[in-house]
Design a protein around this motif. Structure first.
Motif, PDB file in Angstrom:
ATOM      1  N   PRO A  34     -20.460 -31.906 -20.947  1.00  0.00           N
ATOM      2  CA  PRO A  34     -19.644 -32.628 -21.458  1.00  0.00           C
ATOM      3  C   PRO A  34     -19.426 -31.476 -22.807  1.00  0.00           C
ATOM      4  O   PRO A  34     -20.339 -31.236 -23.592  1.00  0.00           O
ATOM      5  CB  PRO A  34     -19.516 -33.609 -21.227  1.00  0.00           C
ATOM      6  CG  PRO A  34     -21.563 -34.002 -21.268  1.00  0.00           C
ATOM      7  CD  PRO A  34     -21.425 -32.590 -20.417  1.00  0.00           C
ATOM      8  N   PHE A  35     -17.924 -31.818 -23.527  1.00  0.00           N
ATOM      9  CA  PHE A  35     -17.907 -31.474 -24.980  1.00  0.00           C
ATOM     10  C   PHE A  35     -16.547 -32.101 -25.194  1.00  0.00           C
ATOM     11  O   PHE A  35     -15.986 -32.816 -24.442  1.00  0.00           O
ATOM     12  CB  PHE A  35     -18.229 -29.514 -25.225  1.00  0.00           C
ATOM     13  CG  PHE A  35     -16.349 -29.365 -24.132  1.00  0.00           C
ATOM     14  CD1 PHE A  35     -14.760 -29.062 -24.923  1.00  0.00           C
ATOM     15  CD2 PHE A  35     -16.823 -28.801 -22.933  1.00  0.00           C
ATOM     16  CE1 PHE A  35     -14.349 -28.382 -24.013  1.00  0.00           C
ATOM     17  CE2 PHE A  35     -15.522 -28.470 -22.249  1.00  0.00           C
ATOM     18  CZ  PHE A  35     -14.122 -28.991 -22.966  1.00  0.00           C
ATOM     19  N   PHE A  36     -16.873 -32.073 -26.691  1.00  0.00           N
ATOM     20  CA  PHE A  36     -15.338 -32.854 -27.169  1.00  0.00           C
ATOM     21  C   PHE A  36     -14.976 -31.064 -28.368  1.00  0.00           C
ATOM     22  O   PHE A  36     -15.634 -31.015 -29.011  1.00  0.00           O
ATOM     23  CB  PHE A  36     -15.690 -33.750 -27.889  1.00  0.00           C
ATOM     24  CG  PHE A  36     -16.850 -34.220 -29.419  1.00  0.00           C
ATOM     25  CD1 PHE A  36     -16.231 -34.246 -30.388  1.00  0.00           C
ATOM     26  CD2 PHE A  36     -17.954 -34.240 -28.857  1.00  0.00           C
ATOM     27  CE1 PHE A  36     -17.054 -34.307 -31.705  1.00  0.00           C
ATOM     28  CE2 PHE A  36     -18.559 -34.427 -29.970  1.00  0.00           C
ATOM     29  CZ  PHE A  36     -17.769 -33.898 -31.426  1.00  0.00           C
ATOM     30  N   VAL A  37     -13.869 -31.258 -28.803  1.00  0.00           N
ATOM     31  CA  VAL A  37     -13.549 -30.707 -30.051  1.00  0.00           C
ATOM     32  C   VAL A  37     -12.942 -31.475 -31.132  1.00  0.00           C
ATOM     33  O   VAL A  37     -12.765 -32.748 -30.864  1.00  0.00           O
ATOM     34  CB  VAL A  37     -11.949 -30.036 -29.579  1.00  0.00           C
ATOM     35  CG1 VAL A  37     -11.024 -28.698 -30.340  1.00  0.00           C
ATOM     36  CG2 VAL A  37     -11.842 -29.642 -27.473  1.00  0.00           C
ATOM     37  N   VAL A  38     -13.101 -30.973 -32.099  1.00  0.00           N
ATOM     38  CA  VAL A  38     -13.539 -30.833 -33.552  1.00  0.00           C
ATOM     39  C   VAL A  38     -12.522 -30.100 -34.332  1.00  0.00           C
ATOM     40  O   VAL A  38     -11.922 -28.785 -34.217  1.00  0.00           O
ATOM     41  CB  VAL A  38     -14.619 -30.819 -34.187  1.00  0.00           C
ATOM     42  CG1 VAL A  38     -14.422 -30.902 -35.529  1.00  0.00           C
ATOM     43  CG2 VAL A  38     -15.693 -31.336 -33.896  1.00  0.00           C
ATOM     44  N   GLY A  39     -10.807 -31.041 -34.355  1.00  0.00           N
ATOM     45  CA  GLY A  39      -9.720 -30.045 -34.506  1.00  0.00           C
ATOM     46  C   GLY A  39      -8.787 -30.602 -34.285  1.00  0.00           C
ATOM     47  O   GLY A  39      -8.350 -32.266 -34.346  1.00  0.00           O
ATOM     48  N   ASP A  40      -7.533 -30.642 -34.102  1.00  0.00           N
ATOM     49  CA  ASP A  40      -6.076 -30.587 -34.231  1.00  0.00           C
ATOM     50  C   ASP A  40      -5.517 -31.293 -33.163  1.00  0.00           C
ATOM     51  O   ASP A  40      -5.630 -29.896 -32.118  1.00  0.00           O
ATOM     52  CB  ASP A  40      -4.745 -29.867 -34.888  1.00  0.00           C
ATOM     53  CG  ASP A  40      -3.881 -30.465 -35.162  1.00  0.00           C
ATOM     54  OD1 ASP A  40      -3.798 -30.873 -36.016  1.00  0.00           O
ATOM     55  OD2 ASP A  40      -3.217 -30.856 -34.188  1.00  0.00           O
ATOM     56  N   ALA A  41      -5.500 -32.741 -32.410  1.00  0.00           N
ATOM     57  CA  ALA A  41      -4.699 -33.035 -31.042  1.00  0.00           C
ATOM     58  C   ALA A  41      -3.470 -32.418 -30.426  1.00  0.00           C
ATOM     59  O   ALA A  41      -3.602 -31.969 -30.177  1.00  0.00           O
ATOM     60  CB  ALA A  41      -5.295 -34.258 -31.133  1.00  0.00           C
ATOM     61  N   ARG A  42      -2.584 -31.854 -32.210  1.00  0.00           N
ATOM     62  CA  ARG A  42      -1.173 -32.293 -31.928  1.00  0.00           C
ATOM     63  C   ARG A  42      -0.850 -30.268 -31.396  1.00  0.00           C
ATOM     64  O   ARG A  42      -0.645 -30.075 -30.349  1.00  0.00           O
ATOM     65  CB  ARG A  42      -0.652 -32.161 -32.824  1.00  0.00           C
ATOM     66  CG  ARG A  42       1.018 -31.643 -32.566  1.00  0.00           C
ATOM     67  CD  ARG A  42       1.403 -32.396 -34.087  1.00  0.00           C
ATOM     68  NE  ARG A  42       1.170 -31.834 -35.432  1.00  0.00           N
ATOM     69  CZ  ARG A  42       2.231 -31.995 -36.166  1.00  0.00           C
ATOM     70  NH1 ARG A  42       2.852 -33.063 -36.705  1.00  0.00           N
ATOM     71  NH2 ARG A  42       0.973 -32.362 -37.498  1.00  0.00           N
ATOM     72  N   ALA A  43      -2.344 -29.755 -32.179  1.00  0.00           N
ATOM     73  CA  ALA A  43      -2.679 -28.080 -31.499  1.00  0.00           C
ATOM     74  C   ALA A  43      -2.743 -28.131 -30.019  1.00  0.00           C
ATOM     75  O   ALA A  43      -2.200 -27.140 -29.740  1.00  0.00           O
ATOM     76  CB  ALA A  43      -2.871 -27.564 -32.546  1.00  0.00           C
ATOM     77  N   LEU A  44      -3.900 -29.208 -29.666  1.00  0.00           N
ATOM     78  CA  LEU A  44      -4.501 -28.734 -28.514  1.00  0.00           C
ATOM     79  C   LEU A  44      -3.094 -29.147 -27.602  1.00  0.00           C
ATOM     80  O   LEU A  44      -3.178 -28.394 -26.616  1.00  0.00           O
ATOM     81  CB  LEU A  44      -5.504 -29.484 -27.989  1.00  0.00           C
ATOM     82  CG  LEU A  44      -6.819 -28.935 -28.825  1.00  0.00           C
ATOM     83  CD1 LEU A  44      -8.103 -30.139 -28.849  1.00  0.00           C
ATOM     84  CD2 LEU A  44      -7.648 -28.043 -28.036  1.00  0.00           C
TER      85      LEU A  44
END
Length: 334
Positions: A34-44
């Protein structure tokens, strides 16, 4: 063993980062890690591969493992303005840096088990005042207050097809490599390599080969003296420190299949000396591992690929391999 999911930084959102992150989640959602993204949800959400992929905003890493199977967890740190695929913009630089700083902070606090970084582009970061040659040096600065295993700065390792190659110099012009080499730098790379092979890769008695700089490893000084003056003394020093070090070896005979059976890791002296054999062995699945840090960090062995960003054709093989390797290393670390 450090608990927690992996933190995956989004990298440059104008590159293929958002697309390959979504594809990696699709490939790993059932079996993990499992992982999570540190970033911009809209870009994903706007990535060409996102389709019906559910984006799950989380407020803390602990929520990621529960959310992972049902959607792509994101610690949403938004960009100031929307991103255009294939068009890097210095206005995104502060967010990109913040994503890296946040993930590293979580790893240092042991809230996450490791950090995986999607590719960044240096040029737009430089325009915004970024002063580091790349990810590796920036991570070294962010973790400098926590010394690890006596390492004097981070060491880059590239892995593919069973080959583990570390670098003494990284992003140096070829004309400057010889001047940048020193006995101390080679010894540091060799020590860190041997320590990582034992601790992070489970090699009980690591054998470390060291490449020469010149054709035929200098041929007894007739094609250059770096092997005599720098590399050979470094190999002797490594042996005195208890490392099973060997070399210097001519680089043109060091990477074929039979030669690779004689060592567990190889110390290379400049960028292409390591990158060419790694990419020949597995162009799509190579992984970059940063050694000598108090945290686990891996990344895909490729760049932002602005030329194909937004087209939905980017391959996530290298990122998937980096995620799996980060989890494997985290499990082995005390």
């Amino acid at each position: 063993m450090t608990a927690g999911p992996l933190a995956l930084t989004l990298g440059d959102p104008a590159g293929i980062g958002p697309e390959i992150v979504v594809k990696a989640w699709r490939a790993l959602r059932n079996q993990g890690p499992p992982f999570f993204v540190v970033g911009d949800a809209r870009a994903l959400a706007s990535a060409p591969a996102s389709g019906s992929t559910p984006i799950r905003a989380i407020s803390a890493p602990a929520e990621a493992e529960i959310a992972f199977r049902d959607g792509l967890p994101v610690l949403d740190l938004p960009l100031r303005s929307p991103v255009v695929a294939g068009q890097p913009n210095p206005s995104a630089a502060q967010a990109i840096i913040q994503w890296i700083e946040t993930a590293v902070g979580l790893a240092l606090s042991r809230t996450v088990s490791g950090v995986v970084t999607a590719p960044i582009s240096k040029a737009p970061l430089y325009e915004a005042g970024f002063k580091f040659p790349g990810h590796t040096e920036f991570l070294g600065e962010l973790t400098a207050a926590t010394r690890y295993d006596g390492a004097r700065g981070p060491v880059m390792m590239l892995t593919a097809g069973g080959l583990r190659a570390t670098l003494v110099t990284v992003h140096e012009p070829l004309a400057r490599v010889a001047d940048k080499l020193s006995i101390e730098a080679i010894v540091n790379a060799g020590l860190v390599t041997a320590q990582a092979l034992r601790r992070d890769f489970g090699v009980g008695s690591p054998r470390v080969a060291v490449a020469g700089l010149n054709p035929h490893a200098g041929e007894s000084g007739t094609i250059g003296r770096e092997e005599i003056d720098i590399v050979d003394p470094a190999v002797r020093a490594l042996k005195d420190l208890g490392v099973d070090a060997r070399g210097p070896y001519p680089a043109d005979t060091l990477f074929h299949a039979e030669a690779r059976q004689t060592y567990d890791g190889v110390v290379c002296l400049y960028h292409d000396q390591a990158l060419i054999p790694v990419k020949m062995l597995d162009f799509w699945g190579g992984v970059n591992v940063t050694l000598g840090l108090p945290i686990v960090r891996t990344s895909p062995d490729h760049g932002t690929a602005f030329d194909i960003a937004g087209r939905g054709i980017a391959r996530a093989d290298s990122l998937i391999a980096a995620i799996r390797m980060a989890a494997d290393i985290a499990r082995r670390r005390p």
